[in-house]
Design an enzyme around this catalytic site. Structure first.
Site: not given
Length: 452
Positions: A14, A98-99, A108, A242, A244, A246-247, A329
């Site tokens: 990242r 992500s965020h 990832k 978020d 991507d 995933d949360r 998560h």
């Protein structure tokens, strides 16, 4: 030469594009990834950030140059990439930050079956190989390069998630969803299609510049718009994803936030109803209500360190059916032990839609304690300040200590955890107690010591 020590983190890659990494480096990462994993085929996906298509295509070219066949699934959420890795039995790479703000991007990575790739499971080796090739040049590729093809898995992903939750008895629900201009705008309409849901979409336009607010629902200021819309529309609940996707975070019919620990406990109870006596994983910052609910429903709670690699390791080692973290998560055995906020959201919809009361009443039994949330303090001497906190509480009647992850100090009606950040000069404090007054008292006492 790029500084990969700043770019390759504990669990992923990242950094800022193009300052810290760029398309040529993405191509090297692709070649290094398939070399380290020994893959002969992989799957690659990306989010809606402006730099994501170019970076992911470069990664695919790097992988193909080593003779590896690449399946590109295009725009997807991170858990959709995990689905593809699990369903196709292939290592995978998801391009997302992500965020993080728009100028960031990352990767990832996972092995076949969505098994995590972290520092101890291949990421350090990928970094070392990339550093070597940056200095010496990438060696010649395979005599016959691999193929690069495209495949749409969104419909299969949605069908699979819906197959894991009994949604047949749901009453109609009005649901506001704030996608934050992230990948939830891509996945939510397909996953919820055909359900008795009156969907009120917010910020579903895919836009990696995040024009409305950061796609980070963990920060309360990013939930304000969702909370207001739930109240305005008289919705049954609100969901926020978020960047991507995933949360997943929830707010109830009053617009009040539902703590991720309460969602963890609720989903744990549902999974234990389907799998009596099963193991449930929770990290040490989730509420005490989580292990209490697990035991009340006949399950075995297992406490872990914070971080998805620890959760996934324990999921695999114990055969746990579900795991949850305070950061929203949620991990499922039926989803290759990977995290998927969308599946947790479906459980929440099924639970709410299967009874007549409001969400606030449903979650009240799972949200039993007051908490501070995570409080960060900038501290130069993390170890010294932590030792001072321990010394201050040592010798108090009924107080115990453990150091599974940072310092956890526990008493009969309160506990707190103090953890050092791995990447910044911060100490992170979480306090839970029987009521707000006790939380404030312990919080202020610890912060005085931390900042003293």
């Amino acid at each position: 030469m790029a500084d990969l020590s700043q770019l390759v983190k504990a669990y992923d890659v990242r950094g800022v594009v193009p300052d810290q990494w760029d398309i040529p480096l993405a191509e090297i990462f692709g070649a290094a990834f398939v070399t380290v994993t020994g893959a002969d085929a992989i799957v690659v996906g990306h989010d809606m950030r402006p730099s994501s298509p170019g970076l992911s295509d470069a990664f695919a070219r790097g992988a193909a140059s080593r003779g590896v066949d690449v399946t590109r699934i295009g725009l997807c959420s991170t858990d959709e990439l995990y689905f593809a890795s699990g369903r196709l039995g292939l290592p995978g790479a998801m391009f997302t930050a992500s965020h993080n703000p728009a100028q960031y991007n990352g990767i990832k990575m996972c092995r076949a079956g969505a098994a995590p790739v972290g520092q101890d499971t291949g990421l350090a080796d990928i970094r070392a190989l990339a550093e070597k090739w940056l200095e010496t040049g990438v060696p010649p590729g395979a005599a016959v390069p691999g193929t690069i093809g495209d495949r749409d898995v969104l419909g299969d992903y949605a069908d699979f998630l819906r197959s894991l939750v009994d949604l047949s008895g749901m009453r109609p629900l009005k649901v506001v969803v704030d996608a934050g201009n992230g990948m939830g705008g891509h996945t939510v309409p397909t996953v919820l299609a055909g359900l008795p849901v009156d969907l009120v979409p917010m910020y579903f336009e895919l836009d990696g510049t995040f024009p409305n607010h950061e796609a980070n629902p963990l920060d309360p200021k990013n939930l304000v718009d969702l909370q207001a819309r739930v109240r305005e529309t008289g919705a049954d609940l609100g969901l926020a994803f978020d960047g991507d996707a995933d949360r997943c975070f929830a707010v109830d019919e009053r617009g009040e936030g539902v703590p991720p620990s309460a969602v963890t406990a609720l989903v744990a109870a549902r999974e234990l109803a389907a799998h009596p006596g099963a193991t449930i994983i929770h990290n040490l910052i989730t509420s005490r209500s989580v292990p209490e609910v697990v035991k009340e429903h006949g399950g075995t709670p297992v406490r872990t360190r914070v971080g998805h690699s620890f959760i996934k390791q324990e999921m695999a080692a114990t055969g746990a059916v579900f795991g949850g973290e305070h950061s929203a998560h949620y991990y499922f055995r039926d989803f290759w032990n990977a995290d998927t906020g969308m599946l947790a959201a479906l459980h929440l919809l099924a639970a709410l839609g299967g009874q007549d009361g409001p969400l606030s009443a449903l979650v009240a039994g799972y949200d039993r304690y007051a908490s501070s949330g995570e409080i960060n303090s900038t501290v130069a001497d993390q170890q010294g300040r932590t030792a001072a906190v321990r010394a201050a509480f040592a010798g108090q009647d009924g107080v115990t200590f453990d150091e599974l992850d940072g310092l956890t100090v526990s008493a009969a009606d309160w506990w707190f955890n103090l953890r050092a950040s791995n990447t910044e000069p911060l100490l992170r404090l979480n306090v839970e107690a029987a009521d707000d007054e006790a939380v404030a008292r312990i919080r202020d006492q610890v912060l005085a010591l931390v900042n003293g």
